[in-house]
Motif scaffolding. Sequence first.
Motif, short mmCIF file in Angstrom:
data_model
loop_
_atom_site.label_atom_id
_atom_site.label_comp_id
_atom_site.label_asym_id
_atom_site.label_seq_id
_atom_site.Cartn_x
_atom_site.Cartn_y
_atom_site.Cartn_z
N VAL A 63 0.89 -1.26 0.10
CA VAL A 63 0.16 0.17 -0.12
C VAL A 63 0.91 1.18 0.07
O VAL A 63 0.71 2.20 -0.68
CB VAL A 63 -0.77 0.03 1.09
N ARG A 64 1.99 1.27 0.84
CA ARG A 64 2.89 2.58 0.82
C ARG A 64 3.46 2.49 -0.43
O ARG A 64 3.70 3.79 -1.04
CB ARG A 64 3.86 2.31 2.02
N ALA A 65 3.94 1.41 -1.18
CA ALA A 65 4.59 1.58 -2.60
C ALA A 65 3.64 2.03 -3.60
O ALA A 65 3.96 2.89 -4.43
CB ALA A 65 5.14 0.28 -2.83
N GLU A 66 2.15 1.76 -3.41
CA GLU A 66 1.42 2.32 -4.67
C GLU A 66 1.16 3.89 -4.16
O GLU A 66 1.08 4.56 -5.01
CB GLU A 66 0.03 1.37 -4.37
N ALA A 67 1.18 4.13 -2.81
CA ALA A 67 1.18 5.48 -2.72
C ALA A 67 2.27 6.45 -3.19
O ALA A 67 2.10 7.31 -3.87
CB ALA A 67 0.59 5.82 -1.10
N GLY A 68 3.39 5.92 -2.67
CA GLY A 68 4.51 6.38 -3.28
C GLY A 68 4.76 6.40 -5.05
O GLY A 68 5.19 7.42 -5.32
N GLU A 69 4.12 5.58 -5.61
CA GLU A 69 4.36 5.60 -7.07
C GLU A 69 3.50 6.64 -7.48
O GLU A 69 3.67 7.36 -8.44
CB GLU A 69 3.82 4.16 -7.62
N ARG A 70 2.20 6.87 -6.97
CA ARG A 70 1.44 8.06 -7.49
C ARG A 70 2.06 9.30 -7.14
O ARG A 70 1.74 9.94 -7.77
CB ARG A 70 0.02 7.71 -6.51
N LEU A 71 2.57 9.63 -5.87
CA LEU A 71 3.20 10.66 -5.45
C LEU A 71 4.38 11.11 -6.39
O LEU A 71 4.38 12.15 -6.77
CB LEU A 71 3.77 10.71 -4.16
N ALA A 72 5.53 10.11 -6.62
CA ALA A 72 6.22 10.36 -7.65
C ALA A 72 5.87 10.61 -9.12
O ALA A 72 6.41 11.50 -9.96
CB ALA A 72 7.27 9.11 -7.83
N ALA A 91 -4.49 12.79 -4.89
CA ALA A 91 -5.86 12.51 -4.19
C ALA A 91 -6.03 10.86 -3.94
O ALA A 91 -6.23 10.37 -2.74
CB ALA A 91 -7.02 12.78 -4.79
N GLU A 92 -5.37 10.11 -4.79
CA GLU A 92 -5.38 8.74 -4.72
C GLU A 92 -4.22 8.28 -3.68
O GLU A 92 -4.70 7.47 -2.87
CB GLU A 92 -5.05 7.98 -6.29
N ALA A 93 -3.24 9.04 -3.77
CA ALA A 93 -2.21 8.76 -2.80
C ALA A 93 -2.57 9.16 -1.28
O ALA A 93 -2.36 8.39 -0.54
CB ALA A 93 -1.03 9.63 -3.06
N ALA A 94 -3.44 10.26 -1.19
CA ALA A 94 -3.92 10.56 0.09
C ALA A 94 -5.17 9.46 0.71
O ALA A 94 -4.81 9.20 2.03
CB ALA A 94 -4.71 12.16 0.07
N VAL A 95 -5.77 8.82 -0.16
CA VAL A 95 -6.54 7.94 0.24
C VAL A 95 -5.83 6.72 0.66
O VAL A 95 -6.20 6.27 1.90
CB VAL A 95 -7.47 7.38 -0.93
N LEU A 96 -4.72 6.31 0.01
CA LEU A 96 -4.18 5.08 0.41
C LEU A 96 -3.25 5.26 1.73
O LEU A 96 -3.36 4.63 2.82
CB LEU A 96 -3.09 4.54 -0.66
N LEU A 97 -2.72 6.45 1.82
CA LEU A 97 -2.08 7.10 3.00
C LEU A 97 -2.96 7.03 4.26
O LEU A 97 -2.61 6.98 5.55
CB LEU A 97 -1.27 8.33 2.98
N ARG A 98 -4.19 7.40 4.14
CA ARG A 98 -5.02 7.77 5.08
C ARG A 98 -5.63 6.14 5.65
O ARG A 98 -5.38 5.94 6.95
CB ARG A 98 -6.23 8.35 4.51
N PHE A 99 -5.54 5.06 4.90
CA PHE A 99 -5.69 3.81 5.50
C PHE A 99 -4.42 3.30 6.14
O PHE A 99 -4.68 2.80 7.26
CB PHE A 99 -5.86 2.86 4.10
N LEU A 100 -3.14 3.79 5.75
CA LEU A 100 -2.12 3.60 6.71
C LEU A 100 -2.18 4.30 7.98
O LEU A 100 -1.68 3.85 9.13
CB LEU A 100 -0.81 3.54 5.87
N ASP A 101 -2.70 5.49 7.70
CA ASP A 101 -2.55 6.27 9.14
C ASP A 101 -3.76 5.62 10.01
O ASP A 101 -3.33 5.58 11.34
CB ASP A 101 -3.08 7.91 8.90
N ASP A 102 -5.05 5.23 9.36
CA ASP A 102 -5.91 4.53 10.31
C ASP A 102 -5.27 3.17 11.00
O ASP A 102 -5.84 2.95 12.06
CB ASP A 102 -7.12 4.33 9.67
N GLN A 103 -4.49 2.41 10.42
CA GLN A 103 -4.07 1.46 10.76
C GLN A 103 -2.91 1.63 11.98
O GLN A 103 -2.88 0.88 12.86
CB GLN A 103 -3.35 0.56 9.92
N ASP A 104 -2.31 2.64 12.04
CA ASP A 104 -1.04 3.03 12.72
C ASP A 104 -1.71 3.68 14.23
O ASP A 104 -1.11 3.76 15.16
CB ASP A 104 -0.18 3.91 12.28
#
Length: 109
Positions: A63-72, A91-104
Amino acid sequence: MRARDKAAVSALRSTLAALDNAEAAPVTEADLRGVALEQSPVGAGATEAARQELSERGVTEIVRAEAGERLAAAAGLTSPAHADRAARLRAEAAVLLRFLDDQDTPGNA
């Protein structure tokens, strides 16, 4: 709100596909060569292979790699003509990062 939903759907679909690909059974060189026709498996389920199981850490890394690819990709779109595409990728990266933040966050374990 609707544009945000499209970004979420797009990000989640492609990330689920990446997770699905990561869980695929590994293919060896012998599998690629195949076997003689008379030695090939027959019958229902004869070619089924167990999928790999990803750990929570493995899922997080994908998930982090997918978000990173979008940001890059968004960072590479500097032309004003590509501003909409870059915004959608962010916006897509923000969605994925939000899932990671919710997990943490505590209490979500």
